[in-house]
Design a protein around this motif. Structure first.
Motif: not given
Length: 151
Positions: A9-20, A29-34, A134-138
């Protein structure tokens, strides 16, 4: 590093994972990440976030999170994780616990790589909300605190 993008509801979020471990949560939206759809940690955290945005009461303490930062930043983030949904602490209260300054706590909040999951939105100023990067600030901070029933 694998990613999963989640619409909220607050827009797109992108999660990044490495080694579990979930290393970062970015607004947008993280466009460049696999991309990946079958990574258990990403799916687990995405489901926790979906529950959070429905109820405002999800706690993220047991998720596979790994926030990289200085020793002091990790101390601040640890204190933030102790704040339950719907409650807040001031920068000054956390500074007192850590024998530091409110400004240093605010700087560590701004460096938080896992907003929402490590709830920097629950840290407020003595006389108001303080800041939020984050996001749109306050507006985003207000929305998160409202979702949790604080505002």
């Amino acid at each position: 590093m694998q990613t999963l993008c989640l619409k909220t509801v607050l827009g797109d979020l992108t999660l990044f994972e490495h080694d579990g471990k979930i290393m970062a949560l970015d607004w947008g939206h993280g466009m460049d990440a696999p991309r990946v759809t079958d990574c258990a940690p990403l799916c687990q955290v995405a489901e926790a976030l979906r529950r959070y945005f429905k109820s405002g009461q999800e706690e993220f303490i047991k998720l596979p999170l790994e926030a990289h930062g200085t020793a002091f930043q990790r101390q601040v983030w640890g204190e933030m994780q102790k704040i339950p949904p719907g409650q807040v602490k001031t920068y000054g209260q956390i500074a007192k616990i850590l024998n530091s300054s409110p400004r240093a706590v605010g700087t560590a909040c701004g460096a938080n790589p896992l907003p929402i999951l490590i709830p920097c939105h629950r840290v407020v100023g003595q006389n108001g909300l303080g800041g939020y990067s984050g996001g749109d600030g306050l507006d985003t901070k207000t929305s998160l605190l409202r979702l949790e029933g604080y505002l």
